[in-house]
Enzyme design. Structure first.
Site, PDB file in Angstrom:
ATOM      1  N   ARG A 218      42.200  63.085  17.723  1.00 39.52           N
ATOM      2  CA  ARG A 218      41.338  62.898  16.552  1.00 39.52           C
ATOM      3  C   ARG A 218      40.487  61.636  16.724  1.00 39.52           C
ATOM      4  O   ARG A 218      39.316  61.622  16.372  1.00 39.52           O
ATOM      5  CB  ARG A 218      42.165  62.810  15.268  1.00 39.52           C
ATOM      6  CG  ARG A 218      42.813  64.124  14.867  1.00 39.52           C
ATOM      7  CD  ARG A 218      43.539  63.987  13.541  1.00 39.52           C
ATOM      8  NE  ARG A 218      42.595  63.892  12.439  1.00 39.52           N
ATOM      9  CZ  ARG A 218      42.097  64.926  11.764  1.00 39.52           C
ATOM     10  NH1 ARG A 218      42.467  66.140  12.069  1.00 39.52           N
ATOM     11  NH2 ARG A 218      41.246  64.740  10.779  1.00 39.52           N
TER      12      ARG A 218
ATOM     13  N   GLU B  68      39.841  71.682   7.551  1.00 39.17           N
ATOM     14  CA  GLU B  68      39.888  70.411   6.826  1.00 39.17           C
ATOM     15  C   GLU B  68      38.604  70.153   6.057  1.00 39.17           C
ATOM     16  O   GLU B  68      37.522  70.560   6.474  1.00 39.17           O
ATOM     17  CB  GLU B  68      40.096  69.247   7.808  1.00 39.17           C
ATOM     18  CG  GLU B  68      41.431  69.260   8.490  1.00 39.17           C
ATOM     19  CD  GLU B  68      41.632  68.111   9.458  1.00 39.17           C
ATOM     20  OE1 GLU B  68      42.738  67.995   9.983  1.00 39.17           O
ATOM     21  OE2 GLU B  68      40.676  67.331   9.695  1.00 39.17           O
TER      22      GLU B  68
END
Length: 193
Positions: free
Chosen positions: A51, A145
């Protein structure tokens, strides 16, 4: 018996966090991982590295429903920990220009970081609604997300969902100590037991 709304038609987004992080969250808001120090991390270290490489650590991630594969993994890996779900209205995300990744951000070689409206339409809602976590494609879609590009202040929270009366009382005490006004609600079904 009332019909359950499809995930697409629901109104909230959810962020799972440890009770241990609430003091800091109530003081300073939910911060992107890149701006944090001294907090109890709930995510997998290897996933966090990926990430960071994609610069997703500059956003606060929310999911589209409770008891998604991420929530389950975190709660199974830390059975001794207590968690809460911080919710915000999807309309807040739309209003403030949050981004959307329409599937798990680490599924495949590239990510699609889309503006809210485009991202919302790109999510395969029918696949998500099946919640078949044994199917890798569905599991990836279930971990789509909605990303807040900065700090999410407690004033933006709709409600904090807790798994038990005990955790709820602790959450309420922390809210009062921080002089923050957010509703709480006990809902065991939103958590893995």
């Amino acid at each position: 018996m009332s019909e359950v709304k499809s995930i697409k038609d629901q109104k909230l987004l959810y962020h799972l966090t440890s009770v241990e992080n609430l003091d800091g969250i109530f003081k300073d808001g939910l911060k992107p991982r890149a701006g944090l120090s001294g907090f109890k991390d709930v995510a997998d270290a290897e996933i966090l590295k990926k990430r960071q490489a994609l610069q997703l650590d500059k956003y606060v991630p929310f999911h589209w429903f409770a008891k998604n594969p991420f929530d389950g993994s975190v709660q199974r890996n830390r059975p001794e920990a207590q968690f809460v779900l911080i919710s915000v209205y999807r309309s807040t995300a739309r209003q403030y220009g949050w981004k959307i990744i329409p599937r798990h951000p680490l599924a495949g070689d590239s990510i699609q970081l889309l503006d809210y409206e485009q991202g919302f339409e790109a999510i395969e809602w029918n696949v998500m609604s099946s919640r078949d976590y044994l199917d890798p494609h569905c599991k990836s879609i279930c971990m789509a997300e909605c990303l807040a590009p900065g700090v999410v202040k407690p004033e933006a929270f709709f409600k904090i969902f807790t798994p038990s009366e005990e955790v709820d009382a602790l959450c309420v005490a922390k809210l009062q100590a921080a002089d923050v006004n957010v509703q709480t609600s006990v809902n065991q079904r939103m958590f893995y037991q």
